[in-house]
Motif scaffolding. Structure first.
Motif, PDB file in Angstrom:
ATOM      1  N   UNK A   1       5.725  -8.756   1.824  1.00 17.29           N
ATOM      2  CA  UNK A   1       4.520  -9.339   1.118  1.00 17.29           C
ATOM      3  C   UNK A   1       4.521  -8.821  -0.350  1.00 17.29           C
ATOM      4  N   UNK A   2       4.860  -7.441  -0.553  1.00 15.17           N
ATOM      5  CA  UNK A   2       4.590  -6.961  -1.731  1.00 15.17           C
ATOM      6  C   UNK A   2       6.220  -6.473  -2.162  1.00 15.17           C
TER       7      UNK A   2
ATOM      8  N   UNK B   1       2.704 -10.763  -3.987  1.00 15.03           N
ATOM      9  CA  UNK B   1       2.496  -9.886  -5.260  1.00 15.03           C
ATOM     10  C   UNK B   1       3.439  -8.827  -5.417  1.00 15.03           C
ATOM     11  N   UNK B   2       3.363  -8.146  -6.510  1.00 18.84           N
ATOM     12  CA  UNK B   2       4.171  -7.058  -6.822  1.00 18.84           C
ATOM     13  C   UNK B   2       3.407  -5.899  -7.256  1.00 18.84           C
ATOM     14  N   UNK B   3       3.669  -4.941  -7.116  1.00 21.37           N
ATOM     15  CA  UNK B   3       3.310  -3.554  -7.458  1.00 21.37           C
ATOM     16  C   UNK B   3       4.388  -2.342  -7.765  1.00 21.37           C
ATOM     17  N   UNK B   4       5.011  -2.612  -9.082  1.00 22.48           N
ATOM     18  CA  UNK B   4       5.962  -1.859  -9.667  1.00 22.48           C
ATOM     19  C   UNK B   4       5.456  -0.495 -10.181  1.00 22.48           C
TER      20      UNK B   4
ATOM     21  N   UNK C   1       2.403  11.693  -6.691  1.00 28.33           N
ATOM     22  CA  UNK C   1       3.088  10.966  -5.492  1.00 28.33           C
ATOM     23  C   UNK C   1       3.422   9.493  -5.501  1.00 28.33           C
ATOM     24  N   UNK C   2       3.619   8.881  -6.458  1.00 29.10           N
ATOM     25  CA  UNK C   2       3.785   7.410  -6.791  1.00 29.10           C
ATOM     26  C   UNK C   2       5.210   6.993  -6.157  1.00 29.10           C
ATOM     27  N   UNK C   3       6.420   7.872  -6.101  1.00 29.93           N
ATOM     28  CA  UNK C   3       7.556   7.364  -5.759  1.00 29.93           C
ATOM     29  C   UNK C   3       7.117   7.210  -4.253  1.00 29.93           C
TER      30      UNK C   3
ATOM     31  N   UNK D   1       5.218   1.214   0.491  1.00 33.70           N
ATOM     32  CA  UNK D   1       5.072  -0.377   0.229  1.00 33.70           C
ATOM     33  C   UNK D   1       6.305  -1.045   0.776  1.00 33.70           C
ATOM     34  N   UNK D   2       7.527  -0.437   0.498  1.00 35.68           N
ATOM     35  CA  UNK D   2       9.126  -1.020   0.776  1.00 35.68           C
ATOM     36  C   UNK D   2       9.059  -0.934   2.405  1.00 35.68           C
ATOM     37  N   UNK D   3       8.530   0.189   2.968  1.00 37.60           N
ATOM     38  CA  UNK D   3       8.760   0.253   4.309  1.00 37.60           C
ATOM     39  C   UNK D   3       7.862  -0.581   5.217  1.00 37.60           C
ATOM     40  N   UNK D   4       6.520  -0.602   4.780  1.00 38.85           N
ATOM     41  CA  UNK D   4       5.607  -1.286   5.678  1.00 38.85           C
ATOM     42  C   UNK D   4       5.007  -2.763   5.350  1.00 38.85           C
TER      43      UNK D   4
END
Length: 420
Positions: A368-369, A266-269, A353-355, A361-364
């Motif tokens: 998958x995302x 999935x994606x969560x931009x 705190x969205x960044x 998400x990129x780190x952990x």
């Protein structure tokens, strides 16, 4: 109810323990005569060599398991996907009840052990985390399908005039096709949108009363297209998966084969530093997060007016209700299901705190995302800068199809009914 049944142990530690039991018993005899490589007592040195080889295999397999499963997820296939429930939350929740997809899986013995645990995968700051249970659910989904879904009144707008001559169309849909030749492109018109809503009623995902409020019937006018589009996009993700993009958000698209690797589900931009973008959705089919959104929409639509459906004028709900079932509800469910917390959403929809969430998400969970950030029309999750890239707006496209902004139209309808 039958007693709880545990499945076989899984993971590197269980594998190592099982093999060690095979090598830790008393030595067995290879021969009883001296001179055949035996020891003083007549036993062979071969068992020691065999032990050494098997223990080496244990170490190698354990390391391989950790490498292939960095989140320590239960990815065994014998148990299928685990049952999830919708949790009641203030304003848009649904009381604890199995989702439609899981009605057949209600006995506790059918729920994998990993589903009963909800470990927290913390980032470097040690404060924010991603729910391991949600990642385990994603890991079991089917591969991400190369499909683009767009909602637009004319399904062929990019194939004929006036659409093909509009610069926005050239730099949006036509560029996507050029950059992603192996993808299936599907434009859903109003009939398609209503069709997926009717299918959801037939499948008992929504009630028939809700179906009639949305698509209308002989006595009930249809809901505003924005309200129907918001639930339709969630249903397309649930049933079919793929990439959904609002027609006016699909600008300067890049090639996506490198974005959606073999493990991404999935994606969560994020949009600027505001919130998780609702104009873009991507997922493998049967992602429970989308079912939670659909159920929360239904709860709000059908019961948030003192237990009754929300008010309507000529089928259209108020502007604030349409907005509440849009980005705020999407972000609330994402935070609850992915991060295990309720976000603090400001009146304008902004979340602080969205960044940091994107970086977490990129780190952990980057395997998958997929995630990214909209900065402008040439730098976003959808777009990457190229020579000649320019920001284009949707106005010419909307004018060609007599489309206007929805907010003012809804406001005018309610104002005219109030004065009539």
């Amino acid at each position: 109810m039958s007693g709880r049944r545990r499945g076989p142990a899984t993971g590197p530690s269980a594998l190592g323990a099982g093999l060690f039991e095979l090598t830790s018993g008393p030595p067995f005899k290879i021969g009883s005569r001296r001179g055949a490589g035996g020891g003083r007592d007549g036993s062979s040195a071969a068992p020691l060599v065999l032990k050494s080889i098997l223990l080496s295999v244990v170490v190698l397999l354990a390391g391989l398991m950790v490498k292939l499963n960095p989140h320590n997820l239960d990815i065994s296939t014998h148990s299928g996907h685990h049952m999830e429930v919708v949790r009641q939350t203030e304003g848009d929740g649904v009381k604890d009840a199995p989702l439609e997809e899981d009605k057949r899986r209600t006995s506790e013995e059918e729920v994998p052990q990993s589903a009963k645990e909800d470990r927290k995968l913390f980032g470097r700051d040690g404060k924010m985390y991603v729910r391991q249970r949600f990642l385990a659910h994603l890991a079991k989904l089917k591969p991400f399908p190369r499909k683009l879904h767009v909602l637009f009144p004319d399904a062929d707008y990019y194939k004929k005039e006036p659409g093909v001559s509009i610069p926005f169309v050239k730099h949006s849909m036509l560029r996507f096709i050029d950059m992603n030749p192996m993808w299936e492109v599907i434009v859903h018109d109003d009939d398609d949108m209503d069709g997926i809503i009717k299918r959801a009623a037939n499948d008992e995902i929504i009630s028939w009363e809700e179906r009639n409020l949305l698509v209308g019937n002989e006595t009930t006018p249809a809901a505003h297209p924005v309200e129907r589009a918001d639930i339709a996009r969630m249903l397309y993700m649930w049933y079919f998966g793929g990439l959904y993009v609002d027609a006016d958000a699909l600008v300067n698209p890049k090639g996506f084969d490198n974005v959606f690797g073999s493990t991404v589900k999935m994606c969560l931009p994020i949009y600027l530093e505001t919130n998780f973008a609702q104009s873009i959705s991507c997922s493998s089919p049967k992602n429970q997060l989308y079912m939670h959104v659909i159920k929360s929409m239904s709860q709000y639509r059908m019961a948030s007016n003192d237990g009754r459906p929300i008010e309507r004028r000529g089928g259209w709900a108020k502007r604030e209700h349409l907005f509440s079932m849009g980005p705020p509800m999407w972000n609330r469910i994402v935070f609850q299901r992915v991060f295990g917390e309720d976000p603090k959403i400001k009146r304008n929809g902004e979340i602080e705190g969205m960044e940091a969430r994107m970086n977490l998400l990129q780190e952990v969970a980057g395997d998958l995302i997929a995630t990214g950030q909209y900065k402008d029309g040439c730098h976003s999750f959808i777009a990457e800068h190229y020579e000649g890239c320019e920001e284009l707006n949707r106005h010419q496209l909307y004018q060609a199809y007599n489309m206007t902004g929805w907010g003012n139209a809804v406001k005018e309808r309610w104002a005219s009914d109030a004065t009539s």
